[in-house]
Write a protein that holds these residues in place. Structure first.
Motif, PDB file in Angstrom:
ATOM      1  N   LEU A  75       0.831  -1.202   0.000  1.00 31.83           N
ATOM      2  CA  LEU A  75       0.000   0.000   0.000  1.00 31.83           C
ATOM      3  C   LEU A  75       0.868   1.256   0.000  1.00 31.83           C
ATOM      4  CD1 LEU A  75      -2.617   1.544   0.143  1.00 31.83           C
ATOM      5  CD2 LEU A  75      -2.765   1.020   2.589  1.00 31.83           C
ATOM      6  N   ALA A  76       1.887   1.271   0.822  1.00 32.34           N
ATOM      7  CA  ALA A  76       2.798   2.420   0.847  1.00 32.34           C
ATOM      8  C   ALA A  76       3.492   2.583  -0.502  1.00 32.34           C
ATOM      9  CB  ALA A  76       3.826   2.249   1.966  1.00 32.34           C
ATOM     10  N   ASP A  77       3.907   1.483  -1.090  1.00 33.76           N
ATOM     11  CA  ASP A  77       4.573   1.541  -2.397  1.00 33.76           C
ATOM     12  C   ASP A  77       3.624   2.038  -3.482  1.00 33.76           C
ATOM     13  OD1 ASP A  77       6.903   0.653  -1.275  1.00 33.76           O
ATOM     14  OD2 ASP A  77       6.724  -1.405  -1.994  1.00 33.76           O
ATOM     15  N   SER A  78       2.344   1.685  -3.373  1.00 31.59           N
ATOM     16  CA  SER A  78       1.356   2.155  -4.352  1.00 31.59           C
ATOM     17  C   SER A  78       1.190   3.674  -4.268  1.00 31.59           C
ATOM     18  CB  SER A  78       0.010   1.463  -4.096  1.00 31.59           C
ATOM     19  OG  SER A  78      -1.008   2.031  -4.883  1.00 31.59           O
ATOM     20  N   ILE A  79       1.121   4.201  -3.053  1.00 32.33           N
ATOM     21  CA  ILE A  79       1.028   5.656  -2.883  1.00 32.33           C
ATOM     22  C   ILE A  79       2.289   6.325  -3.431  1.00 32.33           C
ATOM     23  CG2 ILE A  79       0.861   7.508  -1.179  1.00 32.33           C
ATOM     24  CD1 ILE A  79      -0.741   5.540   0.581  1.00 32.33           C
ATOM     25  N   TRP A  80       3.429   5.729  -3.189  1.00 31.88           N
ATOM     26  CA  TRP A  80       4.705   6.260  -3.692  1.00 31.88           C
ATOM     27  C   TRP A  80       4.711   6.291  -5.220  1.00 31.88           C
ATOM     28  CZ3 TRP A  80       9.000   8.360  -1.439  1.00 31.88           C
ATOM     29  CH2 TRP A  80      10.178   8.408  -2.201  1.00 31.88           C
ATOM     30  N   ALA A  81       4.274   5.190  -5.828  1.00 34.28           N
ATOM     31  CA  ALA A  81       4.300   5.099  -7.285  1.00 34.28           C
ATOM     32  C   ALA A  81       3.309   6.064  -7.938  1.00 34.28           C
ATOM     33  CB  ALA A  81       4.003   3.665  -7.723  1.00 34.28           C
ATOM     34  N   ASN A  82       2.124   6.206  -7.330  1.00 37.36           N
ATOM     35  CA  ASN A  82       1.076   7.022  -7.931  1.00 37.36           C
ATOM     36  C   ASN A  82       1.151   8.500  -7.563  1.00 37.36           C
ATOM     37  OD1 ASN A  82      -0.215   4.878  -9.281  1.00 37.36           O
ATOM     38  ND2 ASN A  82      -1.263   4.273  -7.396  1.00 37.36           N
ATOM     39  N   HIS A  83       1.743   8.785  -6.400  1.00 36.47           N
ATOM     40  CA  HIS A  83       1.688  10.162  -5.903  1.00 36.47           C
ATOM     41  C   HIS A  83       3.046  10.733  -5.493  1.00 36.47           C
ATOM     42  CE1 HIS A  83      -2.591   9.783  -6.152  1.00 36.47           C
ATOM     43  NE2 HIS A  83      -2.681   8.907  -5.170  1.00 36.47           N
ATOM     44  N   GLY A  84       4.073   9.928  -5.444  1.00 38.93           N
ATOM     45  CA  GLY A  84       5.402  10.447  -5.169  1.00 38.93           C
ATOM     46  C   GLY A  84       5.671  10.801  -3.721  1.00 38.93           C
ATOM     47  N   TRP A  85       4.970  10.177  -2.804  1.00 38.13           N
ATOM     48  CA  TRP A  85       5.240  10.340  -1.378  1.00 38.13           C
ATOM     49  C   TRP A  85       4.705   9.111  -0.659  1.00 38.13           C
ATOM     50  CZ3 TRP A  85       1.356  10.044   2.236  1.00 38.13           C
ATOM     51  CH2 TRP A  85       0.045  10.194   1.751  1.00 38.13           C
ATOM     52  N   LYS A  86       5.039   8.959   0.602  1.00 33.67           N
ATOM     53  CA  LYS A  86       4.484   7.848   1.369  1.00 33.67           C
ATOM     54  C   LYS A  86       4.765   8.041   2.852  1.00 33.67           C
ATOM     55  CE  LYS A  86       8.543   4.802   0.901  1.00 33.67           C
ATOM     56  NZ  LYS A  86       9.010   3.490   0.422  1.00 33.67           N
ATOM     57  N   ILE A  87       3.984   7.334   3.655  1.00 41.58           N
ATOM     58  CA  ILE A  87       4.333   7.058   5.036  1.00 41.58           C
ATOM     59  C   ILE A  87       4.256   5.544   5.200  1.00 41.58           C
ATOM     60  CG2 ILE A  87       3.447   9.250   5.923  1.00 41.58           C
ATOM     61  CD1 ILE A  87       1.056   7.640   7.061  1.00 41.58           C
ATOM     62  N   ARG A  88       4.904   5.028   6.213  1.00 45.48           N
ATOM     63  CA  ARG A  88       4.784   3.599   6.495  1.00 45.48           C
ATOM     64  C   ARG A  88       3.384   3.327   7.049  1.00 45.48           C
ATOM     65  NH1 ARG A  88      10.024   1.655   9.780  1.00 45.48           N
ATOM     66  NH2 ARG A  88       8.973  -0.366   9.454  1.00 45.48           N
ATOM     67  N   VAL A  89       2.743   2.255   6.558  1.00 45.76           N
ATOM     68  CA  VAL A  89       1.341   1.982   6.864  1.00 45.76           C
ATOM     69  C   VAL A  89       1.243   0.737   7.739  1.00 45.76           C
ATOM     70  CG1 VAL A  89      -0.948   1.555   5.922  1.00 45.76           C
ATOM     71  CG2 VAL A  89       0.683   2.970   4.638  1.00 45.76           C
ATOM     72  N   GLN A  90       0.550   0.871   8.855  1.00 42.64           N
ATOM     73  CA  GLN A  90       0.322  -0.237   9.764  1.00 42.64           C
ATOM     74  C   GLN A  90      -0.491  -1.335   9.079  1.00 42.64           C
ATOM     75  OE1 GLN A  90      -1.255   1.432  13.333  1.00 42.64           O
ATOM     76  NE2 GLN A  90      -0.452  -0.155  14.671  1.00 42.64           N
ATOM     77  N   HIS A  91      -0.461  -2.518   9.659  1.00 41.97           N
ATOM     78  CA  HIS A  91      -0.954  -3.716   8.958  1.00 41.97           C
ATOM     79  C   HIS A  91      -2.438  -3.715   8.646  1.00 41.97           C
ATOM     80  CE1 HIS A  91      -2.870  -5.569  12.572  1.00 41.97           C
ATOM     81  NE2 HIS A  91      -1.977  -4.834  13.204  1.00 41.97           N
ATOM     82  N   ASP A  92      -3.275  -3.029   9.437  1.00 45.55           N
ATOM     83  CA  ASP A  92      -4.720  -3.175   9.248  1.00 45.55           C
ATOM     84  C   ASP A  92      -5.430  -1.879   8.865  1.00 45.55           C
ATOM     85  OD1 ASP A  92      -4.236  -2.020  11.672  1.00 45.55           O
ATOM     86  OD2 ASP A  92      -5.525  -3.349  12.846  1.00 45.55           O
ATOM     87  N   TRP A  93      -4.695  -0.927   8.284  1.00 41.88           N
ATOM     88  CA  TRP A  93      -5.334   0.281   7.780  1.00 41.88           C
ATOM     89  C   TRP A  93      -5.881   0.043   6.372  1.00 41.88           C
ATOM     90  CZ3 TRP A  93      -5.775   5.319   9.902  1.00 41.88           C
ATOM     91  CH2 TRP A  93      -5.282   5.437  11.205  1.00 41.88           C
TER      92      TRP A  93
END
Length: 374
Positions: free
Chosen positions: A189-207
């Motif tokens: 999920l974090a990698d998807s945000i990075w790829a699509n939007h160019g930023w990220k935070i680390r995402v906990q397991h059940d968000w």
């Protein structure tokens, strides 16, 4: 504040040796927010003890709790023999405080921990605070506080309140990071945000991702994304807004941040009634502090939200970040509604997760928009 970074050469060598050999010691005991303060029992009404209470034990104004929660839960204690001393050494967070030349057991312990050179610096008023990491056990934070007299030590503590508490808070963020992501992490999920939007935070397991959209407001393209972690009696959410081509941030201050936050939550973070939405509760304290977050100019805002036309409220933690390299401005925020739960614990988790933010230095916004998802 030179003394805050000084410890004896022996302590530094011990730390280096443990790092090279591998640390197989047991973990220190106690909760993240608990601090054991070692002072002589005859000094419990001293100026030093009062200063420690007013610094590490002060109430957190930005939490919606009654009674108010302290910054840390302090336990003052003393020791009379080696067995009691060994038990004290097991604590996760440990403050050891006494005037340098007192005749108490605590002062003798402090002198045993510091080198002769550092002791002289204390007597000269050049140093008073000495942080140590993992001195006797793993995952341990220790702070030695000492000065030439009780009044001098109290004054030093008051004058360095922010630096002292930030030193422990940084350790607490490290612990929470291990705890939060040690339970599982959504790397995809974090990698998807990075790829699509160019930023990220680390995402906990059940968000769960909810909204991911690009929209136009006042003739300008803007972006909004939300995630949620709905649990029984503990609803938590995250939202992020960002805008590209922001070349000047001279307008950026606490008033702009809060006005922008309120406009976004009114539009996107709404209640079950048509007329209800999340907004800031300005009757309580709302505090903003600027600092550098992983190299980015950042503002952290803490406070309380309330639901209009509904009896709901809770804490929030917001981070406003500017990516100077790519002229991108971000607002990221966690909120919580959990009346039966400890607020301090979750806000520190939120602040930890916000500190994992990073932006793609090579980002080029070629997307025209992403369809909203709910």
């Amino acid at each position: 504040m030179r003394g805050l970074l000084k410890v004896s050469g022996l302590l530094i060598l011990v730390t280096i040796w443990i790092g090279c050999q591998g640390d197989y010691r047991a973990n220190a005991r106690g909760g993240f927010g608990e601090v054991t303060v070692v002072v002589d029992s005859s000094e419990l009404k001293s100026q030093t003890v009062q200063a420690i209470q007013e610094t590490y034990g002060r109430y957190i104004a930005t939490l919606p709790t009654r009674p108010p929660e302290p910054l840390y839960d302090l336990r003052f204690t003393d020791f009379n023999n080696d067995d009691q001393l060994e038990q004290l050494k097991r604590n996760k967070n440990l403050i050891i405080a006494a005037p340098i030349d007192d005749s108490t057991n605590t002062a003798r312990w402090i002198r045993a921990l510091l080198s002769d050179e550092v002791e002289q610096q204390v007597r000269n008023g050049e140093s008073f605070a000495f942080p140590m990491q993992n001195q006797w056990y793993q995952d341990q934070w220790t702070m030695i506080l000492t000065a030439s007299s009780d009044s001098a030590l109290a004054e030093q503590i008051h004058n360095s309140e922010q630096t002292l508490t930030d030193n422990l808070l940084r350790k607490e963020f490290e612990r929470w990071k291990e705890d939060i992501y040690g339970q599982g992490e959504q790397v995809a999920l974090a990698d998807s945000i990075w790829a699509n939007h160019g930023w990220k935070i680390r995402v906990q397991h059940d968000w769960q991702r909810r909204i991911d959209t690009t929209y136009t407001k006042d003739g300008e393209q803007q972006h909004f994304l939300t995630m949620r972690r709905p649990l029984p009696e503990n609803d938590r959410w995250f939202w992020a807004w960002w805008k590209n081509d922001v070349k000047d941030i001279s307008f950026l201050d606490s008033d702009w941040i809060n006005a922008k936050r309120d406009s976004l939550t009114r539009q996107w973070i709404r209640g079950t009634r048509d007329s209800s939405y999340v907004t800031t509760e300005y009757a309580r304290a709302v505090e903003t502090e600027s600092f550098q977050l992983n190299g980015y100019p950042a503002y952290e805002t803490l406070g309380t939200w309330q639901m209009t036309h509904d009896a709901m409220g809770g804490p929030f933690a917001n981070m406003t970040v500017y990516d100077e390299e790519n002229d991108r401005l971000f607002l990221l925020e966690f909120g919580q509604f959990a009346p039966k739960y400890d607020k301090r614990r979750f806000v520190r988790q939120f602040r930890t997760m916000l500190r994992t933010f990073s932006a793609d230095s090579a980002w080029s916004d070629t997307l025209t928009g992403v369809a909203a998802e709910r």
